[in-house]
Write an enzyme that holds these catalytic residues in place. Structure first.
Site, PDB file in Angstrom:
ATOM      1  N   CYS A  47      -9.629 -12.339   3.863  1.00  0.00           N
ATOM      2  CA  CYS A  47      -9.701 -10.781   3.497  1.00  0.00           C
ATOM      3  C   CYS A  47     -10.908  -9.776   4.155  1.00  0.00           C
ATOM      4  O   CYS A  47     -12.090 -10.490   4.338  1.00  0.00           O
ATOM      5  CB  CYS A  47      -9.105 -10.703   2.402  1.00  0.00           C
ATOM      6  SG  CYS A  47     -10.004  -9.618   1.199  1.00  0.00           S
ATOM      7  N   TYR A 178      -4.541  -1.662   9.039  1.00  0.00           N
ATOM      8  CA  TYR A 178      -3.055  -1.895   7.800  1.00  0.00           C
ATOM      9  C   TYR A 178      -1.947  -0.898   8.005  1.00  0.00           C
ATOM     10  O   TYR A 178      -1.075  -1.156   7.964  1.00  0.00           O
ATOM     11  CB  TYR A 178      -3.537  -2.209   6.207  1.00  0.00           C
ATOM     12  CG  TYR A 178      -4.595  -3.382   5.814  1.00  0.00           C
ATOM     13  CD1 TYR A 178      -3.966  -4.164   5.730  1.00  0.00           C
ATOM     14  CD2 TYR A 178      -5.598  -3.162   6.434  1.00  0.00           C
ATOM     15  CE1 TYR A 178      -4.073  -5.122   4.697  1.00  0.00           C
ATOM     16  CE2 TYR A 178      -6.096  -4.431   6.031  1.00  0.00           C
ATOM     17  CZ  TYR A 178      -6.003  -5.033   5.640  1.00  0.00           C
ATOM     18  OH  TYR A 178      -6.002  -6.229   4.847  1.00  0.00           O
TER      19      TYR A 178
HETATM   20  N1  GSH Z   1      -6.547  -4.527  -3.805  1.00  0.00           N
HETATM   21  C1  GSH Z   1      -8.002  -3.379  -3.230  1.00  0.00           C
HETATM   22  C2  GSH Z   1      -8.639  -4.231  -1.586  1.00  0.00           C
HETATM   23  C3  GSH Z   1      -8.856  -5.877  -1.806  1.00  0.00           C
HETATM   24  C4  GSH Z   1      -7.792  -6.269  -1.114  1.00  0.00           C
HETATM   25  O1  GSH Z   1      -6.765  -5.272  -0.837  1.00  0.00           O
HETATM   26  N2  GSH Z   1      -7.594  -7.644  -1.035  1.00  0.00           N
HETATM   27  C5  GSH Z   1      -6.045  -7.877  -0.639  1.00  0.00           C
HETATM   28  C6  GSH Z   1      -6.714  -8.613   0.122  1.00  0.00           C
HETATM   29  S1  GSH Z   1      -7.139  -8.691   1.910  1.00  0.00           S
HETATM   30  C7  GSH Z   1      -5.216  -8.290  -2.163  1.00  0.00           C
HETATM   31  O2  GSH Z   1      -6.514  -9.496  -2.789  1.00  0.00           O
HETATM   32  N3  GSH Z   1      -4.831  -8.399  -2.318  1.00  0.00           N
HETATM   33  C8  GSH Z   1      -3.134  -8.971  -2.993  1.00  0.00           C
HETATM   34  C9  GSH Z   1      -2.594  -9.220  -2.672  1.00  0.00           C
HETATM   35  O3  GSH Z   1      -2.697  -9.961  -1.533  1.00  0.00           O
HETATM   36  O4  GSH Z   1      -1.828 -10.284  -3.495  1.00  0.00           O
HETATM   37  C10 GSH Z   1      -7.838  -2.297  -3.701  1.00  0.00           C
HETATM   38  O5  GSH Z   1      -6.938  -1.449  -2.836  1.00  0.00           O
HETATM   39  O6  GSH Z   1      -9.013  -2.110  -4.084  1.00  0.00           O
END
Ligand code: GSH
Length: 336
Positions: A47, A178
């Site tokens: 990540c 993204y």
């Molecule tokens: N979700 C966080 C940012 C960090 C993020 O997007 N991390 C990803 C991995 S790169 C994640 O854990 N996503 C949750 C998932 O894929 O279930 C936000 O926007 O506050």
């Protein structure tokens, strides 16, 4: 797969807001004082947002004070899991899924489970998953626990400029890839993709005559750009269709990225195997077969970059971090 509880399936890609935004500070004003050994940083090396924190922790020498849990790069329908650890449990928190720490903080929390996350070890509860704030606080609130010779990653006198650069890099590059990758119509994709490359050109011009983005030392702005650049040819170029050019085809940015990669604290945190498996296997909406490509060839990351000629003092008046702790070394399969 994790797409169910994330932003990936929606019409237009929107990043969810971090829900738990408590801060760990020197004065403990949110109830979470900086304290050696109290917290655990949970990441995926795949990540980019979590990788910022892994790099900052290394550069600042916080390894002893803030322990590290590395999740399996491939989530299942319960999200991030500790299947890389013996018995599938994080050895310090004793949990199998990161969601257990979210549950310990708030029952029935409706949002997604994300990394990076900092967990309070004594209670097992999540403190923060606010990736925008975590690294800034490591740099400015955790100073009492920094190693001797730690760099100042967010120098007061440069903050406005650092913030300005980080804002456009986030919009167009960090998050731009993204938006391109998860676009569900042509126009949305084209706009995002064009925006990525416009900004990369701007960055390339900026970095042609200076070693780092702001000032003459490594700052938070470089960490944030690096985490996207290091993934660019491995995943964003193919998987996210940001393929107008490869990073390796832009001489300035490619040399800048290699310079950072070869700086202690950057490349030694990067696991290309985790990166590739996460993106290609988890985002089944855009890669239904889950096939992980064999390339690109990673050897180039170790080639001389020649950026020393631009001057710059990577760590300012400080020094580079020491070697990676044996238990945190990236396995050979993830390195060039
Ligand atoms: N979700 C966080 C940012 C960090 C993020 O997007 N991390 C990803 C991995 S790169 C994640 O854990 N996503 C949750 C998932 O894929 O279930 C936000 O926007 O506050």
């Amino acid at each position: 797969m994790a797409e169910g509880n994330s932003a990936y399936g929606r019409k237009e890609f929107r990043r969810s807001r971090s829900h738990f935004a408590d801060r760990i500070t020197a004065d403990g004003r949110d109830g979470w004082p900086v304290e050696a050994g109290r917290y655990r940083l949970v990441v995926s090396r795949a990540c980019p947002w979590a990788s910022r924190a892994v790099i900052s922790r290394r550069l600042l020498g916080l390894e002893e004070a803030l322990s590290l849990a590395v999740a399996d790069p491939v989530q299942d329908d319960r999200s991030w899991r500790f299947t890389l650890d013996p018995d599938g449990r994080d050895p310090v928190l004793g949990i199998r899924f990161l969601s257990e720490a979210y549950d310990a903080r708030e029952t029935g929390y409706p949002g997604g489970v994300s990394v990076p996350a900092i967990v309070d070890v004594p209670s097992g509860a999540l403190v923060t998953n606010d990736f925008r704030r975590i690294t800034l606080d490591l740099a400015t609130e955790w100073t009492a626990l920094h190693r001797e010779g730690a760099p100042d990653l967010y120098p007061q006198r440069l903050r406005d400029e650092i913030d300005d650069v980080m804002r456009v890099v986030y919009e167009d590059v960090n998050n731009g890839v993204y938006r391109a990758g998860f676009a569900t119509d042509q126009k949305e994709y084209e706009e995002a993709c064009a925006g990525v490359f416009r900004r990369l050109e701007w960055l390339s011009e900026r970095l042609a005559g200076r070693r780092y983005l702001v000032g003459d030392t490594i700052t938070e702005a470089d960490i944030r750009l690096f985490t996207t650049l290091v993934r660019f040819d491995a995943v964003y170029h193919g998987h996210f269709k940001c393929n107008r050019r490869k990073l390796a085809e832009d001489p300035v940015l490619w040399a800048y990225a290699r310079d950072l990669y070869q700086t202690p604290g950057f490349g030694d945190t990067v696991d290309f195997d985790h990166i590739k498996r996460h993106y290609y296997q988890v985002h089944t909406g855009i890669n239904p077969t889950g096939i992980v490509p064999l390339g690109p060839d990673l050897a180039g990351w170790l080639a001389p970059h020649g950026r020393e000629r631009l001057g710059g003092r990577p760590f300012g008046d400080g020094t580079p971090p020491g070697p990676v702790r044996a238990e945190e070394e990236v396995p050979a399969g993830g390195r060039p």
